[in-house]
Design a protein around this motif. Structure first.
Motif, PDB file in Angstrom:
ATOM      1  N   VAL A   5      31.596 -81.435 -44.411  1.00  0.00           N
ATOM      2  CA  VAL A   5      32.476 -81.304 -45.455  1.00  0.00           C
ATOM      3  C   VAL A   5      33.890 -81.188 -44.805  1.00  0.00           C
ATOM      4  CG1 VAL A   5      31.160 -80.578 -47.285  1.00  0.00           C
ATOM      5  CG2 VAL A   5      32.555 -78.936 -45.931  1.00  0.00           C
ATOM      6  N   PRO A   6      34.996 -81.516 -45.382  1.00  0.00           N
ATOM      7  CA  PRO A   6      36.338 -81.596 -44.927  1.00  0.00           C
ATOM      8  C   PRO A   6      36.762 -80.093 -44.669  1.00  0.00           C
ATOM      9  CG  PRO A   6      36.404 -83.471 -46.374  1.00  0.00           C
ATOM     10  CD  PRO A   6      35.185 -82.590 -46.460  1.00  0.00           C
ATOM     11  N   SER A  30      24.975 -79.015 -44.175  1.00  0.00           N
ATOM     12  CA  SER A  30      25.720 -79.953 -44.511  1.00  0.00           C
ATOM     13  C   SER A  30      26.998 -79.389 -45.141  1.00  0.00           C
ATOM     14  CB  SER A  30      25.155 -80.605 -45.878  1.00  0.00           C
ATOM     15  OG  SER A  30      23.837 -81.341 -45.379  1.00  0.00           O
ATOM     16  N   LEU A  31      26.858 -78.429 -45.742  1.00  0.00           N
ATOM     17  CA  LEU A  31      28.437 -77.707 -46.286  1.00  0.00           C
ATOM     18  C   LEU A  31      29.339 -77.509 -45.279  1.00  0.00           C
ATOM     19  CD1 LEU A  31      27.335 -75.306 -49.428  1.00  0.00           C
ATOM     20  CD2 LEU A  31      28.491 -77.637 -49.715  1.00  0.00           C
ATOM     21  N   TYR A  32      28.751 -77.075 -44.275  1.00  0.00           N
ATOM     22  CA  TYR A  32      29.874 -76.304 -43.141  1.00  0.00           C
ATOM     23  C   TYR A  32      30.018 -77.438 -42.316  1.00  0.00           C
ATOM     24  CZ  TYR A  32      32.018 -73.515 -40.010  1.00  0.00           C
ATOM     25  OH  TYR A  32      33.198 -72.893 -39.260  1.00  0.00           O
ATOM     26  N   MET A  37      31.267 -73.207 -49.791  1.00  0.00           N
ATOM     27  CA  MET A  37      30.525 -72.244 -49.161  1.00  0.00           C
ATOM     28  C   MET A  37      30.478 -71.058 -50.069  1.00  0.00           C
ATOM     29  SD  MET A  37      28.996 -73.068 -46.433  1.00  0.00           S
ATOM     30  CE  MET A  37      28.537 -71.861 -45.399  1.00  0.00           C
ATOM     31  N   ALA A  38      31.772 -70.684 -50.544  1.00  0.00           N
ATOM     32  CA  ALA A  38      32.057 -69.267 -51.302  1.00  0.00           C
ATOM     33  C   ALA A  38      31.218 -69.738 -52.633  1.00  0.00           C
ATOM     34  CB  ALA A  38      33.418 -69.027 -51.479  1.00  0.00           C
ATOM     35  N   ASP A  39      31.362 -70.978 -53.214  1.00  0.00           N
ATOM     36  CA  ASP A  39      30.881 -71.168 -54.494  1.00  0.00           C
ATOM     37  C   ASP A  39      29.386 -70.994 -54.505  1.00  0.00           C
ATOM     38  OD1 ASP A  39      31.556 -72.882 -57.285  1.00  0.00           O
ATOM     39  OD2 ASP A  39      29.643 -73.287 -56.235  1.00  0.00           O
ATOM     40  N   SER A  40      28.910 -71.601 -53.360  1.00  0.00           N
ATOM     41  CA  SER A  40      27.318 -71.726 -53.377  1.00  0.00           C
ATOM     42  C   SER A  40      26.536 -70.305 -53.026  1.00  0.00           C
ATOM     43  CB  SER A  40      26.768 -72.472 -52.092  1.00  0.00           C
ATOM     44  OG  SER A  40      27.365 -72.081 -50.864  1.00  0.00           O
ATOM     45  N   ILE A  41      27.456 -69.479 -52.427  1.00  0.00           N
ATOM     46  CA  ILE A  41      26.996 -68.030 -51.994  1.00  0.00           C
ATOM     47  C   ILE A  41      27.171 -67.278 -53.223  1.00  0.00           C
ATOM     48  CG2 ILE A  41      27.622 -65.878 -50.761  1.00  0.00           C
ATOM     49  CD1 ILE A  41      28.524 -67.575 -48.446  1.00  0.00           C
TER      50      ILE A  41
END
Length: 267
Positions: free
Chosen positions: A57-58, A52-54, A66-70
């Motif tokens: 999202v715009p 979903s994130l990739y 992605m960086a925040d979640s990683i």
């Protein structure tokens, strides 16, 4: 269950624990089967999260999200696994790599939208610093996470999940940090990013499929489980909006094809 299981930033790769997966599935008492259901639920959720994130999202928000979640993944991973004697040594190179990526790309990450003073990021930076050898600690500003307090005794299912996360979750962490490195490269290779994202999703979903198709072939229990709502949303909404070539890649795996088709019938 473990605090780690309350986080949506869980990630798993192919089963590599010392206990064969088939023994866990077929021979485990109910309490251990419950642990396996928990693992499969969150593996399904985590794959859905990155898909979903990739893909939904715009594009201008992808790096930040992605960086925040990683990065945020670091704290619950370390919190669960820090007392495992092999954990720090096993993934030390990945912790150093992540610290270097953050240190050398901080302005780029801030410009993309990451807030380094947010709670999850701050805790994860403290956790990361606590895992670094002394000569690398200066890469991460601020205090270290205090890991000196003894943890509460874990039940048998919780210990099983903790063991799983230390080894399998850590292996997935390596792939996530590699993905972040690719996303932060000066010359962005979108084909390589797509490949890495899909590899992570397929690894997570193979774990979910492996257990769900055996423990609950009708998917009723798992479909009704409240923690699976993100995955169900992914199957009913995100799946229809991702590119056809990404779907084809995922469905090329016979196990995943069977599992996804069963989910779609269920939903």
């Amino acid at each position: 269950m473990l605090k780690f299981l309350s986080s949506i930033f869980l990630s798993w790769a192919v089963m590599t624990t010392t206990i064969p997966a088939q023994e866990l599935i077929f021979d485990a008492p109910a309490t251990e089967q419950e642990a396996m259901i928990g693992i499969s639920n969150f593996a399904a959720i985590n794959g859905a999260l990155y898909l979903s994130l990739y893909y939904t999202v715009p594009e201008n928000f992808r790096l930040a999200l992605m960086a925040d979640s990683i990065i945020s993944y670091t704290y619950p991973l370390v919190e669960t696994c820090h007392n495992n004697p092999d954990f720090q040594a096993r993934y030390e190179e990945t912790f150093i790599k992540l610290a270097k990526l953050i240190n050398s790309n901080k302005q780029k990450l801030i410009k993309a939208g990451i807030r380094f003073h947010g709670l999850s990021i701050d805790l994860s930076m403290q956790a990361l610093k606590s895992m670094l050898p002394d000569e690398y600690k200066e890469l991460i500003p601020g205090d270290e996470l205090d890991l000196s307090e003894p943890e509460e005794a874990l039940s048998q299912p919780e210990m099983l999940v903790a063991n799983y996360l230390c080894y399998v979750g850590g292996n997935s962490f390596i792939k996530l940090v590699d993905l972040l490195e690719t996303m932060l490269a000066n010359k962005v290779d979108r084909n390589e990013i797509n490949r890495q994202v899909l590899d992570i999703v397929k690894d997570d979903w193979r774990i979910a499929a492996q257990y769900q198709l055996v423990l609950d072939p009708t998917l009723k229990t798992l479909a009704d489980h409240e923690t699976n709502s993100m995955f169900i949303e992914c199957m009913t909404q995100t799946w229809n909006s991702i590119p056809e070539d990404a779907k084809k890649d995922i469905l090329s795996d016979p196990l995943l094809k069977t599992w996804i088709e069963k989910w779609q019938e269920r939903l």
